[in-house]
Each structure stands twice: as C-alpha cells, then as structure tokens.
Enzyme design. Sequence first.
Site, PDB file in Angstrom:
ATOM      1  N   PRO A   1       0.842  -1.210   0.000  1.00 40.11           N
ATOM      2  CA  PRO A   1       0.000   0.000   0.000  1.00 40.11           C
ATOM      3  C   PRO A   1       0.871   1.252   0.000  1.00 40.11           C
ATOM      4  CG  PRO A   1       0.027  -1.028   2.179  1.00 40.11           C
ATOM      5  CD  PRO A   1       0.771  -1.948   1.284  1.00 40.11           C
TER       6      PRO A   1
ATOM      7  N   ASP B   1       5.908   2.291   1.849  1.00 41.16           N
ATOM      8  CA  ASP B   1       5.025   1.149   2.100  1.00 41.16           C
ATOM      9  C   ASP B   1       4.337   1.364   3.443  1.00 41.16           C
ATOM     10  OD1 ASP B   1       3.854  -1.295   2.672  1.00 41.16           O
ATOM     11  OD2 ASP B   1       5.544  -2.493   1.964  1.00 41.16           O
ATOM     12  N   HIS B   2       3.019   1.519   3.426  1.00 39.31           N
ATOM     13  CA  HIS B   2       2.282   1.854   4.650  1.00 39.31           C
ATOM     14  C   HIS B   2       2.294   0.710   5.663  1.00 39.31           C
ATOM     15  CE1 HIS B   2       0.127   4.757   6.847  1.00 39.31           C
ATOM     16  NE2 HIS B   2      -0.541   5.301   5.832  1.00 39.31           N
ATOM     17  N   ARG B   3       2.685  -0.479   5.254  1.00 37.52           N
ATOM     18  CA  ARG B   3       2.821  -1.579   6.204  1.00 37.52           C
ATOM     19  C   ARG B   3       4.059  -1.396   7.068  1.00 37.52           C
ATOM     20  NH1 ARG B   3       2.974  -6.447   2.028  1.00 37.52           N
ATOM     21  NH2 ARG B   3       4.583  -4.992   1.254  1.00 37.52           N
TER      22      ARG B   3
END
Length: 411
Positions: free
Chosen positions: A210, A383-385
């Site tokens: 994401p 990367d939003h993770r």
Amino acid sequence: MNEVVMPKMGYDMTEGTIVRWRKEEGDEVARGEVIAEVETTKVTVEVEAYTGGVLRKILVSEGQTVPVGHVIAVIADRDEPIAGVEEKAPVAEKAAPVATGAPRGEAAVAVKAGDGASRIAASPIARRIAREQGVDLQLIRGTGPGGRIVKEDVESFVARKPVEAPRPAPTPVAAAPAAAPHDLPYEERDLSRIRQTMARRMAESKSSAPHFYVTSDIDMTQALKLRKGLNELTGEGARISVTDMLVKGAAKTLQDFPEANASFAEGKLRIYRRINIGIAVALDQGLVTPVIPDCDKKPLRQIAQEAKELVERARTGRLRPEDFTPGTFTISNLGMFDVDEFVAIINPPEAAILAVGSVIPRPVVVDSEVKVADRMRVTLSADHRVLDGATAARFLQRFKVLLEHPLHLVS
C-alpha cells in the site's frame, strides 16, 4: 577444486544464459579475472573467478540457460583430480552447434525457418535483438562465418526496415458507430526481458504494497555552491553530481530512521543493518537499479567515484554480480530530464523509494521578501505496512536539513 555457479544478480533473478565464455578449458585463471558473460532478465553482466587456478571444465555451453546456483564450470589445479564433475552439469536445453568456422565466443542457435526449411544460425545477442524488435531471422542475411547472423546484421536490418503505413480509414458512413480500439492501425512489439521484469515487479509492488506519498521542497542553493567548490578542487577527478549528494544525504537520514531501511516479510518488519542504496539507471531496453553498498560508511568522494563507474557499467552492459548486491533503499532522479516532480513505484522488497525532480530557480518568500532560489522537489513513496505518514514526513524533514546544510554530507 572450486565450483563456479550461476550467480544470483538481483532480487528476482531465477536463471541466466551463458552468452560467451571469455576463457577456454585449460586456460590459466587469476582471481577476479572475467571468465564469462551472462545474460539475465535485466542486463548482460561479467562473471569473475573467485579463485585462481585452471579452468578445467566448462559444464554449460554458450547459449544455454540454467537456474541460479547451478554449477557452470570448475576451476582447479592443473593436476588435481576432478572425476565426476560431469554429473554436476545442469539438465537444460542445449544451444545449437556453432556453425563451421565460427570464432570462439559466437555460439550459434537454431531457429526453424518453417515447413522443413533449413535452420538458421544466429548468435544469442542477435537472436535477443531480433526477438525484441519483432524481426523474423529468415529475412536477414548473415555476414558471420558460415552465414551466421550476428548482432550487426540484425541492427542493420532494423535500421533499414520501412515503417508500415497505417491502413486507410474507411469512408465515413452517416450514423455509423465509432471504430472499436482493436480496429485502429497499430504496431506490435515484444517486450525486452528487462521490461518484462519491470512490468511484473511493478505490478506486484503496487498490488501488494500500500503506497503513500510525501513531497518536500528543498533549497539547493548551498548544496550547489558546495558541489561547485569541491569539483573545482578536484579538477577532472571524481566529480560530484547532485545524485551523489542525494545518496549521501539519504544514507545519513537512514541512519536516523532505520525503519525506512527495511522491508515487510512474512508479517514482520526486517530492519537491515547495512545501507545499500540503488540508483535507477534508464537504458534503451528498460530500467535497471544497480546498488552502491554501505553508503553510510563511505565519504562523498568515494560515493561519487563508485556511482560514476556503476552508471558507466550499466550503460555499456558490463555490470558485475556485486553490482546487484541486495538494495535497502532506492533513488530515482529524473532531474536531468527537466521533470519538476514525480512519484515512483517502490522497488520490492524495499519499503521506500525517493523520486527526485529538477533543480529549478523559483521565487520564495524569505523574511517577508520574495527572492529567487534553486529549489528541488522530492517525493518519498513509502510502504504503509512499514512506515506511517508522520515517520515519512520526519524522514524528509531530516533529509531536507542535510541538503540545505550540505557540509554535513562531506564527512
């Protein structure tokens, strides 16, 4: 006895093709000497010997493709027993025999001419170029020994190939529906191996990671002054580029934000202990991202020298296995193409990539006065993770401070 294996050059490399053996069986080999050229989905790279001795046995012929990690040759002392090494030869489709009189290094391959016609001899590079350009080898006259088609024959044919005129549009008919897209004239081209890899990896990255984006505007006035001064002292030596300063600035910033020097794997975060920064290099056949390892431990001048050599090897197709050391962060600079700003897709399995635009004089307000300053916009794709917005913003904030006070980059 030392086994030479098909090296892994890049995160997603699974196999390689032997394009050319630079040494023959029985030749003396020094440590670090180039013994073969291997074609990957990205580029053609040189394989060096990791030990000295004699190239006693070649187990993979030119033009043959084998998986990563398989034994391709054996280096040993001249009198050392090497019984049983043939059993280590990988099972793979053999290249067609070399045409009579063909020089060493020009392996031939066979391509069916159709319906019982004779088979056509062509070098691996010629075959690859023909495939990428959508050229039928049957239409090309080979100038190599025995009529073999070589690289220059294909390039010459492509240069002479006439551009297909579009089909004439049909006569308009009142109230007729618009032509469907597939009815439009078009030219179909095969993707190069590099672009095939790019397409797969980028689609994989966007679908699995994401992405979010944070942009910052940096005053490069002092950085450009420092660069000019350092290069005047250097003369014609390792001149420092804006990209070199970006690499050093990113390395220092990653030291303060190790969570950006990471990846997401199997539900956990992997924080890397080395800072290996990839530099995106645009080639005619696609994009490659060779890596400068341990950027946090190298002075700016050394980074400049290594980056210059790295880009030169990439553009001349002479990258080495060590140039594909796993990267932990990537910089993509399109500033030289007059691009104000853009966003980049994360290079998996990394957690972030920095997209850099041109340095452009822009009006800015300083102490209630409008002045012109050299500004550069950068965008961090994350990367939003792995990262959240606040951390990404602080990352760019620290990076901006280093570029606007560039003496921090010299150490």
